[in-house]
Write a protein that holds these residues in place. Structure first.
Motif, short mmCIF file in Angstrom:
data_model
loop_
_atom_site.label_atom_id
_atom_site.label_comp_id
_atom_site.label_asym_id
_atom_site.label_seq_id
_atom_site.Cartn_x
_atom_site.Cartn_y
_atom_site.Cartn_z
N UNK A 458 58.17 -14.01 69.61
CA UNK A 458 57.05 -13.67 70.80
C UNK A 458 56.14 -12.29 71.04
N UNK A 460 56.44 -9.79 67.96
CA UNK A 460 55.91 -9.43 66.71
C UNK A 460 54.60 -10.40 66.63
N UNK A 461 54.35 -11.13 67.80
CA UNK A 461 53.14 -12.22 67.28
C UNK A 461 52.30 -10.88 67.97
N UNK A 462 52.83 -11.06 69.77
CA UNK A 462 51.39 -9.68 70.39
C UNK A 462 51.49 -8.50 69.18
N UNK A 463 52.43 -7.90 68.96
CA UNK A 463 52.32 -6.80 67.90
C UNK A 463 50.91 -6.87 66.30
N UNK A 464 51.21 -8.01 65.70
CA UNK A 464 50.33 -8.31 64.96
C UNK A 464 49.18 -8.58 65.37
N UNK A 465 48.51 -8.99 66.89
CA UNK A 465 47.88 -8.86 67.16
C UNK A 465 47.02 -7.43 67.89
N UNK A 466 47.93 -6.85 67.71
CA UNK A 466 47.18 -5.71 67.67
C UNK A 466 47.76 -4.60 68.86
N UNK A 467 48.59 -4.99 69.92
CA UNK A 467 49.16 -4.96 71.02
C UNK A 467 50.14 -3.46 71.28
N UNK A 468 49.64 -2.45 71.60
CA UNK A 468 51.18 -1.83 71.58
C UNK A 468 52.14 -1.71 72.70
N UNK A 469 53.37 -0.74 72.44
CA UNK A 469 54.68 -1.28 73.39
C UNK A 469 53.38 -1.06 74.49
N UNK A 471 51.26 -1.90 76.17
CA UNK A 471 50.32 -3.25 76.18
C UNK A 471 51.54 -4.48 76.06
N UNK A 472 52.08 -4.37 75.67
CA UNK A 472 53.30 -5.44 75.19
C UNK A 472 53.80 -6.06 76.33
N UNK A 476 52.86 -9.31 77.51
CA UNK A 476 54.57 -10.55 77.23
C UNK A 476 55.47 -10.27 77.86
N UNK B 54 57.43 -5.45 59.93
CA UNK B 54 58.27 -6.07 61.27
C UNK B 54 59.54 -5.16 59.98
N UNK B 79 51.21 -3.08 64.19
CA UNK B 79 49.60 -3.01 65.59
C UNK B 79 48.77 -2.89 64.51
N UNK B 87 54.50 -18.29 62.79
CA UNK B 87 55.47 -18.37 62.99
C UNK B 87 56.01 -19.65 62.64
N UNK B 93 53.10 -17.75 74.03
CA UNK B 93 53.18 -17.26 75.00
C UNK B 93 53.25 -18.15 75.90
N UNK B 108 43.55 -7.93 73.42
CA UNK B 108 44.05 -6.29 73.35
C UNK B 108 42.74 -5.56 72.36
#
Lengths: 564, 342
Positions: A458, A460-469, A471-472, A476, B54, B79, B87, B93, B108
């Motif tokens: 969950x 990791x998907x946000x990270x790939x969406x471009x969200x930084x810490x 923001x996540x 999320x 990752x 990011x 996945x 979410x 974002x």
């Protein structure tokens, strides 16, 4: 393009130093200071005078004997409840379990007051029904036995929870296999279930013992009038009679308590270590044995126990709060709500105590949450070697009795803080910091179990969406751990609001808490006002426990401590 | 967009432990659809997670065109890679609606209002879920959740789309439907796609290129047709298709595709000498009046035909199909029309 980072993991660089700083301030620093003072005074020979004082050894003996008998009582009560409620077809299990948990959550000084209200020559309740012993006869609870009995009532739930967790983890197929081998219900119980649940018994007994050793409220109210001093109350009395050697003495005394507690905790850790085989096989549902004709007798016994350890004392407490003065018989003619008026309307002290306790608890609950969400995230996600050490250090302050922690903070802040030169000793801030340290583990546990249950993809998907810490965290992680965070806030609030041990040593004029106020009111003879305040506290406790109970279905396992 | 290059990529998790990924070099052409195929634990997911950012490589580098995404000393965080991933667990979410899930990467990036709504609508239309925009993920079926996850990838026009065993949690009927969706998605988006799976049929059906991995090493990269017809080595031969691998005396010459006279020759060769692994596909085994003698070991009725397991006189087994029922223990004669020397 963005600057490449040098890390594959999801944590920002500042998180590790932040967590280390928090743990250092809340755990390492105070306990280190305590250890340093204790060791120093031992080397300087100042401790020899204390250690040659027969009063100290009397108090060690009283601590050990009350705690030992308290542990026995807790094992009998808690073990009986756990076995009956978990293994047999008793009706109303959920309600019985919930009611059995209540005495643990009620502050010890309130428990002591309510039992005093139930027994002895001045009991408003006994007088009302004409059963009071003649005036002048002794209050039976002002004794080693009385203290031990209340320790047992207060800590029975710890044994109950430990044993119940062990029983629920028993593989059901082990029981079924024994059944198929031709064993009768009784033989299965005797040969399979009881041996396998021994670690649960032992661990529960060990925690109950540690909890008894550190208890302050019960021996303060029941012991001091009879001249019985346990180590925590001895620290309190030494601190009240402040002298040049006080700091050295109390650091040695709290060192003794810490050693006793650590021995108990080590026993617990040791017996539980062998328990890991349990996850083999289907677990989580214990085979239920039918009691048949005996069922009503078992149920009667359970309800009678609840009546004796919970209902009766609380009725007595209410009766005491409605009596016009301590020792006056309660009757329709004498019943009065003057005590409630006194605390709610007249006395400024109660208002101050309410304000102090509520603001301290709210600040602790919410302030800690910010820290524990970050720490919990770190503990679950980090691959660092230090995770084990850090989570152990986070647990220690809560595992140690509150009195030890209070002494540690007194030593730490008795002098003004270096560099900035401000002294927080005697202000409300020292209590707040001690609460942060003491309840860190309470706040952390639900958050950690929520993070453990969170599927890492969950995030990791946000990270790939471009969200930084950050923001996540906001979008999320926090929304997903919110239920557990809510439970964490309620739990910390509940415990902090009723806390006496830490604030008993740290309060001064204007910073008394509810726990301190109840104790002081009783100490100064205003028994009915203390009882009225206690009634309000009990109502608050029950309301918050019911709130948690209602939330429990939506929370990860292990968040609500009394659900398993 | 540009091609994705893995250059001698290695990953070791514990210091001094066995490498999870060992010296993998691979180029995925722009717009290609690469399937990473291998048994579980072969390192394919680790490769994918390194591409996503990752995990950091222990050695080697990952490049997207000219841009270095990661090497052993530095890496761009996930990011900032403009990649997207589907996945195995969908990773939707639960506290957001379907539209919010799909629109999150845009949010974002600071895209809002009408533009975001339009893009989300388009992405949901592409996976046929326009009518489900306001639902919660919990109210959707497994296949629908997977399509939402796909729409979330579609919405930002990523350079690379990564798929981690996306069909593993779906039933067989839904798998076929989703395979179709993936193909459509690839054709429409033109994104470079990397698809991790342990199911060779899935890999063959979807990908333009298949890379076979085992124990951290890359064994062969080729088109599905090539990898089926000309597998390299025993591991790939065993993994792709349903062939049997026989150990037989080496034929003379270096021809790899062997016809019946050659196979017949080496089957009858009793001499000691160097031996070779020969892959025999069941559809190339024909039951005939004359040929090599075999014994039937087992018979499985598959509906349209019988699947047989046969034993050669020396005990080696191979597979064959038969239109007619045969009995266990029957002695038959077979002709092997074609075989492949591994």
């Amino acid at each position: 393009m963005t600057r490449p980072q040098n890390r594959g993991n999801s944590q920002p660089r500042w998180l590790f130093p932040f967590v280390v700083t928090v743990i250092f301030c809340l755990s390492v620093l105070p306990l280190g200071r305590l250890a340093a003072t204790g060791i120093m005074s031992a080397f300087r020979g100042g401790a020899s005078e204390l250690l040659s004082d027969p009063g100290l050894w009397r108090s060690v003996y009283d601590t050990l004997s009350t705690s030992f008998f308290g542990m026995i009582a807790a094992v009998l009560l808690g073990g009986g409840f756990a076995l009956l409620l978990t293994l047999f077809d008793i009706r109303g299990k959920a309600l019985l379990g919930f009611l059995f948990m209540l005495p643990t959550m009620i502050p010890p000084q309130v428990t002591a007051l309510s039992w005093i209200g139930m027994t002895g020559p001045s009991s408003a309740l006994l007088k009302a029904i004409g059963l009071a012993p003649p005036l002048g006869s002794p209050q039976p609870l002002y004794s080693i036995g009385g203290i031990a009995l209340l320790y047992g009532v207060q800590n029975a739930a710890l044994v109950y929870l430990s044993l119940r967790a062990g029983l629920l983890a028993l593989p059901r197929d082990a029981v079924e296999a024994a059944r198929l081998s031709g064993a009768s219900s009784f033989q299965v119980l005797k040969d399979v279930i009881l041996p396998l649940s021994l670690p649960g018994f032992a661990a529960g007994a060990a925690i109950a013992f540690v909890s008894c050793v550190g208890n302050f409220g019960i021996p303060a109210i029941l012991g001091i009038p009879a001249g019985i001093y346990t180590l925590p109350t001895l620290i309190y009395s030494k601190f009240a009679a402040f002298g040049p050697r006080t700091f050295a003495d109390i650091s040695v005394l709290s060192g003794l308590i810490a050693i006793l507690s650590v021995i108990g905790l080590m026993v617990e850790a040791r017996v539980l270590r062998g328990r890991d085989y349990r996850v083999i096989g289907l677990s989580g549902q214990v085979a239920v044995f039918r009691l048949g004709a005996w069922r009503w007798l078992a149920e009667l016994l359970l309800w009678l126990t609840i009546f004796l350890i919970l209902a009766m004392p609380l009725i007595a407490l209410v009766a005491s709060s409605l009596a016009p003065a301590y020792g006056v018989p309660l009757s329709p003619a004498t019943v009065t709500i003057k005590a409630y008026e006194e605390i709610l309307v007249r006395q400024a002290a109660t208002r101050i105590a309410f304000t102090n306790s509520l603001s301290l608890s709210l600040a602790t609950a919410f302030g800690l949450l910010v820290v524990t969400v970050l720490t919990g995230y770190f503990l679950v996600r980090s691959k660092s070697r230090f995770v084990g050490v850090i989570s152990a250090l986070a647990e220690i302050p809560y595992a140690l009795p509150g009195i030890v922690l209070a002494v540690a903070f007194i030593l730490l802040f008795a002098a003004p803080i270096p560099v900035i030169g401000i002294s927080i000793y005697g202000t409300i801030w020292i209590i707040l910091i001690a609460y942060f340290s003491s309840f860190f583990a309470v706040s952390l546990k639900p958050v950690v179990s929520a993070f453990r249950q969170l599927d890492p993809s969950l995030e990791e998907a946000a990270r790939l969406s471009g969200a930084g810490f950050t923001r996540r965290l906001a979008d999320i992680l926090v929304p997903l751990v919110a239920p557990a965070a809510g439970a964490s806030v309620i739990l910390v609030f509940l415990i902090a609001c009723n806390e006496l041990t830490v604030s008993a040593l740290l309060w001064s004029a204007g910073t008394q808490t509810l726990g301190v106020l109840i104790y002081n009111l009783d100490d100064s003879g205003s028994f009915n006002i203390a009882a009225a305040l206690s009634v309000l506290v009990v109502i608050m406790v029950i309301a918050m426990m019911v709130a948690l109970e209602l939330m429990a279905k939506r929370l990860p396992k292990g968040v609500v401590p009394w659900r398993s | 967009m540009a091609k994705l290059i893995l250059n001698r990529l290695s990953k070791t998790f514990d210091l001094g432990g066995r490498a999870a990924v060992n010296d993998v070099s691979l180029t995925v052409r722009e717009g290609g659809f690469l399937a990473l195929l291998g048994p579980s634990g072969c390192g394919k997911t680790t490769v994918l997670r390194m591409i996503a950012g990752f995990e950091q490589p222990s050695d080697g580098s990952i490049l997207l065109g000219e841009r270095v995404l990661a090497d052993a000393s530095e890496m761009v965080g996930p990011e900032h890679r403009n990649m997207a991933m589907v996945f195995q667990s969908y990773a939707l979410w639960p506290h957001m609606s379907v539209a919010e899930n799909v629109g999150y990467p845009l949010k974002v990036r600071g895209i809002s209002g009408e533009k975001r709504e339009r893009k989300v609508r388009e992405a949901l239309a592409a996976v046929h879920l326009e009518t489900h925009a306001d639902r919660r993920p919990a109210d959707l079926s497994g296949g629908q959740r997977q399509r939402v996850a796909l729409a979330r990838c579609l919405v930002t026009e990523p350079d690379v789309v990564l798929l981690d065993e996306p069909l593993a949690n779906l039933d067989r009927h839904l798998r076929q439907e989703m395979e179709e969706t993936f193909r459509e998605f690839h054709a429409r988006s033109g994104a470079t796609m990397i698809y991790v799976t342990h199911d060779q049929a899935e890999a063959m059906a979807l990908a333009t290129d298949v890379a076979v991995m085992s124990e951290g090493k890359l064994l062969q990269v080729a088109t599905p047709e090539e990898i089926y017809a000309r597998p390299e080595g025993r591991l790939v031969g065993g993994l792709v298709g349903q062939g049997a691998i026989l150990s037989l005396p080496s034929p003379i010459g270096d021809k790899r595709l062997l016809d019946w006279p050659v196979v017949q020759g080496i089957l009858g060769n009793r001499q000691e000498g160097p031996r070779t692994d020969i892959l025999v596909r069941p559809q190339d085994v024909e039951i005939a009046a004359e040929g090599a003698a075999v014994t039937v070991l087992s018979v499985l009725f598959e509906g349209e035909r019988y699947a047989l397991r046969l034993a050669l006189p020396d005990g080696q087994t191979l597979r064959a199909f038969s239109r007619h029922p045969v009995k266990v223990g029957d002695r038959l004669a077979i002709v092997i029309r074609s075989a492949w020397r591994l």
